[in-house]
Design a protein around this motif. Structure first.
Motif, mmCIF file in Angstrom:
data_model
loop_
_atom_site.group_PDB
_atom_site.id
_atom_site.type_symbol
_atom_site.label_atom_id
_atom_site.label_comp_id
_atom_site.label_asym_id
_atom_site.label_seq_id
_atom_site.Cartn_x
_atom_site.Cartn_y
_atom_site.Cartn_z
ATOM 1 N N GLY A 1 0.700 -1.089 0.232
ATOM 2 C CA GLY A 1 0.059 0.217 -0.060
ATOM 3 C C GLY A 1 0.867 1.180 -0.034
ATOM 4 O O GLY A 1 1.861 1.142 -0.658
ATOM 5 N N GLN A 2 0.456 2.143 0.828
ATOM 6 C CA GLN A 2 1.231 3.487 0.954
ATOM 7 C C GLN A 2 2.236 3.561 2.214
ATOM 8 O O GLN A 2 2.989 4.565 2.254
ATOM 9 C CB GLN A 2 0.186 4.694 1.349
ATOM 10 C CG GLN A 2 -0.933 4.829 0.366
ATOM 11 C CD GLN A 2 -0.349 4.968 -1.191
ATOM 12 O OE1 GLN A 2 0.596 6.079 -1.214
ATOM 13 N NE2 GLN A 2 -0.694 4.369 -2.285
ATOM 14 N N THR A 3 2.711 2.321 2.518
ATOM 15 C CA THR A 3 3.722 2.373 3.640
ATOM 16 C C THR A 3 5.096 2.612 3.010
ATOM 17 O O THR A 3 5.366 2.168 1.841
ATOM 18 C CB THR A 3 3.762 0.767 4.050
ATOM 19 O OG1 THR A 3 2.596 0.328 4.634
ATOM 20 C CG2 THR A 3 4.784 0.664 5.288
ATOM 21 N N ARG A 4 5.965 3.465 3.842
ATOM 22 C CA ARG A 4 7.039 3.812 3.426
ATOM 23 C C ARG A 4 8.247 3.368 4.384
ATOM 24 O O ARG A 4 8.111 3.789 5.559
ATOM 25 C CB ARG A 4 7.180 5.459 3.467
ATOM 26 C CG ARG A 4 8.506 5.896 2.432
ATOM 27 C CD ARG A 4 8.287 7.200 2.268
ATOM 28 N NE ARG A 4 8.279 8.232 3.097
ATOM 29 C CZ ARG A 4 8.907 8.780 3.841
ATOM 30 N NH1 ARG A 4 10.456 8.797 3.511
ATOM 31 N NH2 ARG A 4 8.658 9.963 4.723
ATOM 32 N N PHE A 5 9.012 2.664 4.013
ATOM 33 C CA PHE A 5 9.897 2.132 4.966
ATOM 34 C C PHE A 5 11.210 3.143 5.047
ATOM 35 O O PHE A 5 11.624 3.973 4.176
ATOM 36 C CB PHE A 5 10.471 0.867 4.432
ATOM 37 C CG PHE A 5 11.583 0.410 5.225
ATOM 38 C CD1 PHE A 5 11.720 -0.198 6.555
ATOM 39 C CD2 PHE A 5 13.116 0.529 4.869
ATOM 40 C CE1 PHE A 5 12.840 -0.787 7.046
ATOM 41 C CE2 PHE A 5 14.315 0.265 5.486
ATOM 42 C CZ PHE A 5 14.181 -0.338 6.593
ATOM 43 N N VAL A 6 11.610 3.359 6.146
ATOM 44 C CA VAL A 6 12.932 4.202 6.489
ATOM 45 C C VAL A 6 13.767 3.115 7.481
ATOM 46 O O VAL A 6 13.313 2.816 8.486
ATOM 47 C CB VAL A 6 12.700 5.517 7.194
ATOM 48 C CG1 VAL A 6 12.140 5.502 8.320
ATOM 49 C CG2 VAL A 6 13.932 6.381 6.998
ATOM 50 N N SER A 7 15.163 3.298 7.458
ATOM 51 C CA SER A 7 15.993 2.360 8.132
ATOM 52 C C SER A 7 16.207 3.585 9.372
ATOM 53 O O SER A 7 16.508 4.739 9.359
ATOM 54 C CB SER A 7 17.264 2.286 7.275
ATOM 55 O OG SER A 7 18.088 1.764 8.371
ATOM 56 N N PHE A 8 16.172 2.975 10.602
ATOM 57 C CA PHE A 8 16.446 3.692 11.937
ATOM 58 C C PHE A 8 17.655 4.486 11.842
ATOM 59 O O PHE A 8 17.521 5.537 12.353
ATOM 60 C CB PHE A 8 16.156 2.929 13.159
ATOM 61 C CG PHE A 8 16.103 3.558 14.369
ATOM 62 C CD1 PHE A 8 14.791 4.050 14.802
ATOM 63 C CD2 PHE A 8 17.090 3.779 15.308
ATOM 64 C CE1 PHE A 8 14.802 4.676 15.965
ATOM 65 C CE2 PHE A 8 17.102 4.594 16.368
ATOM 66 C CZ PHE A 8 15.647 5.004 16.640
ATOM 67 N N ALA A 9 18.644 3.622 11.435
ATOM 68 C CA ALA A 9 19.930 4.344 11.426
ATOM 69 C C ALA A 9 20.264 5.809 10.481
ATOM 70 O O ALA A 9 20.938 6.424 10.948
ATOM 71 C CB ALA A 9 21.285 3.603 11.162
ATOM 72 N N SER A 10 19.286 5.738 9.703
ATOM 73 C CA SER A 10 19.405 6.939 8.753
ATOM 74 C C SER A 10 18.641 8.340 9.349
ATOM 75 O O SER A 10 18.589 9.173 8.709
ATOM 76 C CB SER A 10 18.536 6.614 7.360
ATOM 77 O OG SER A 10 17.252 6.645 7.430
#
Length: 209
Positions: free
Chosen positions: A123-132
């Protein structure tokens, strides 16, 4: 990019190595529910104690910055964060993760961020890495990942950890004495998977969705 990456026999083994290298007996590890069954057992193996952070439907089974701040005590050494989550199936938004990162600023709490499902979002989920998220988050995060989920290489047992160099060196020294290396063909397959431009992962993700 981190200065070093430690390769291991799958993501679960990466979690074990990271905790063995960083936790002391009596340390406390913040473990939000729901969680994968491996986490509390690896915490026990390191001689540490899991402090379970209960979540509810009201917060979509995610911890809040206020809950995180309230749970940190003098023995808190680590927060386990699994997003996208197994078994919950949810993903923290970039804004939610940023708020958690800000709540940790000024503390000595490491973050073990298990991101093995990063490519399988819908769907509209956007992943982001925590370390970034920030320089502070980058300096306190051990990022766990692997090839089992997104690339369907489950039985080939290849995972990796990225993070602060000194911790990764400790993990590497420990690994030298407890395991052999992943087989050669798996390492070549990993290179091919991570450099793939055919869209195979997206085709699989779309079929799942």
């Amino acid at each position: 990019a981190p200065e070093q990456v430690v390769v291991s026999l799958g993501a679960k083994h990466s979690v074990y190595m990271a905790m063995q290298a960083t936790l002391d007996p009596g340390d406390e590890v913040l473990l939000p529910t729901p969680y994968w069954v491996t986490y509390p057992e690896t915490i026990k193996l390191a001689g540490a104690r899991a402090v379970v952070l209960e979540t509810t439907e009201k917060t979509e089974y995610k911890i809040t910055p206020e809950q995180l701040r309230g749970a940190i005590g003098p023995r808190t050494a680590m927060l386990v964060l699994n997003s996208p989550n197994n078994p919950g199936g949810f993903c923290y938004s970039p804004e939610e993760l940023k708020a958690l990162a800000e709540a940790l600023e000024g503390t000595q709490v490491l973050v073990l961020s298990d991101e093995i499902y990063e490519r399988l979002i819908y769907g509209q989920t956007r992943f982001v890495s925590f370390a970034s998220l920030s320089e502070d988050a980058y300096g306190r995060t051990l990022t766990i990942n692997g090839l089992s989920k997104s690339y369907s290489m489950t039985g080939w047992r290849l995972g990796y950890t990225a993070g602060p160099t000194e911790i990764l060196k400790a993990m590497s020294r420990l690994q030298d004495h407890v395991t052999s290396n992943p087989v050669t063909f798996t390492q070549y397959a990993a290179i091919a998977a991570l450099n793939d431009t055919t869209g195979a992962v997206e085709k699989m993700r779309a079929e799942f969705e």
